[in-house]
Design an enzyme around this catalytic site. Sequence first.
Site, PDB file in Angstrom:
ATOM      1  N   ASP A 147       0.819  -1.222   0.000  1.00 51.59           N
ATOM      2  CA  ASP A 147       0.000   0.000   0.000  1.00 51.59           C
ATOM      3  C   ASP A 147       0.847   1.263   0.000  1.00 51.59           C
ATOM      4  OD1 ASP A 147       0.882  -0.565   2.579  1.00 51.59           O
ATOM      5  OD2 ASP A 147      -1.117  -0.983   3.356  1.00 51.59           O
ATOM      6  N   ASN A 182      -7.649  -2.855  14.250  1.00 52.98           N
ATOM      7  CA  ASN A 182      -9.038  -3.158  13.884  1.00 52.98           C
ATOM      8  C   ASN A 182      -9.153  -4.377  12.971  1.00 52.98           C
ATOM      9  OD1 ASN A 182      -8.029  -2.219  11.479  1.00 52.98           O
ATOM     10  ND2 ASN A 182      -9.450  -0.511  11.237  1.00 52.98           N
ATOM     11  N   HIS A 190      -7.427  -4.873  10.152  1.00 54.19           N
ATOM     12  CA  HIS A 190      -7.149  -4.675   8.722  1.00 54.19           C
ATOM     13  C   HIS A 190      -5.857  -5.378   8.300  1.00 54.19           C
ATOM     14  CE1 HIS A 190      -4.902  -0.546   9.364  1.00 54.19           C
ATOM     15  NE2 HIS A 190      -4.030  -1.504   9.281  1.00 54.19           N
ATOM     16  N   GLU A 200      -9.781  -2.081   5.236  1.00 50.91           N
ATOM     17  CA  GLU A 200     -10.416  -1.808   6.520  1.00 50.91           C
ATOM     18  C   GLU A 200     -11.635  -2.720   6.696  1.00 50.91           C
ATOM     19  OE1 GLU A 200      -8.690  -0.110   8.409  1.00 50.91           O
ATOM     20  OE2 GLU A 200      -8.388   1.982   7.865  1.00 50.91           O
TER      21      GLU A 200
HETATM   22  C1  F6R Z   1       1.288  -1.388   6.083  1.00 49.81           C
HETATM   23  C2  F6R Z   1       0.053  -2.139   6.227  1.00 49.81           C
HETATM   24  C3  F6R Z   1      -0.762  -2.095   7.465  1.00 49.81           C
HETATM   25  C4  F6R Z   1       0.047  -2.350   8.731  1.00 49.81           C
HETATM   26  C5  F6R Z   1      -0.841  -2.261   9.959  1.00 49.81           C
HETATM   27  C6  F6R Z   1      -0.050  -2.434  11.240  1.00 49.81           C
HETATM   28  O1  F6R Z   1       1.876  -1.618   4.811  1.00 49.81           O
HETATM   29  O2  F6R Z   1      -0.289  -2.796   5.303  1.00 49.81           O
HETATM   30  O3  F6R Z   1      -1.789  -3.051   7.373  1.00 49.81           O
HETATM   31  O4  F6R Z   1       0.628  -3.626   8.651  1.00 49.81           O
HETATM   32  O5  F6R Z   1      -1.499  -1.033   9.993  1.00 49.81           O
HETATM   33  O6  F6R Z   1       0.830  -1.341  11.392  1.00 49.81           O
HETATM   34  P1  F6R Z   1       1.954  -1.377  12.514  1.00 49.81           P
HETATM   35  O7  F6R Z   1       2.891  -2.465  12.129  1.00 49.81           O
HETATM   36  O8  F6R Z   1       2.621  -0.028  12.430  1.00 49.81           O
HETATM   37  O9  F6R Z   1       1.279  -1.642  13.809  1.00 49.81           O
END
Ligand code: F6R
Length: 248
Positions: free
Chosen positions: A68, A137, A139, A144
């Site tokens: 992403d 959450n 995701h 989401e």
């Molecule tokens: C980032 C991504 C997100 C993160 C998630 C957890 O490329 O795809 O899904 O893996 O938001 O973020 P952290 O690791 O910062 O807790």
Amino acid sequence: MKVIVVKDKKAMGKKGAELIAADMKKKDRPYVLGLATGSTPEPVYAAWVSMCKKGQIDFSTVITFNLDEYVGLKPTHDQSYRYFMNDKLFNHVNINKKNTFVPDGMARDIETSCAAYEAKIDACGGIDYQVLGIGSNGHIAFNEPGSSLGSRTRKVKLTANTIKDNSRFFKSMKDVPKSAITMGIGTVLDAENIVLFATGANKVKAVADAIEGPITASCPASALQTHPNVTFILTKDAATGLKLMHQS
Ligand code: F6R
């Protein structure tokens, strides 16, 4: 589904880095990696940097696709995911940056750009190993809750929860991007192998819902239960919500 619980982030990084490196060695052709950003995979990338310095892993023919990117951030912005990947991994290993792909958050025609991203993954033969983190959450990538389990690469709005979680990296709440380009859940599920990393008490519920809850769009990571080759590597503090014995 394999669930591996390790004592801390360093052990998680080492385990994950070695798991993927072993698969890379098995394949005698350009290897295609799916990569994630955020705090969670940083120890994995640090382990690869150290392995590469010791000649234990070779990125020279590796092709990467990131999950992403924020809409509206230039690749040079220090909070863009392109910048993150260069800083944490690509600048420190023997990868050809021309073989590293991140969705284009500045694309004028986002729909065409997303379709081209999917086509590029296909043209490279699909993803061999996909690295994932998980949002508090549930995701995965920026899919989401409420995302279709068959979704493909597209532009999405970020939830208030994710904007708040991500605000720790920005000067103020108003600087946090409100939308992103993300691979879809269907895109992620097309990978041959998937490894999801999670660490920290704030991920306990998301991890338990993903692994032991029903398969539902309310917890996008629960879609991983349908994948034949998925491994969860969790630090102890993120695994405290699990109740069942996970065998494979
Ligand atoms: C980032 C991504 C997100 C993160 C998630 C957890 O490329 O795809 O899904 O893996 O938001 O973020 P952290 O690791 O910062 O807790």
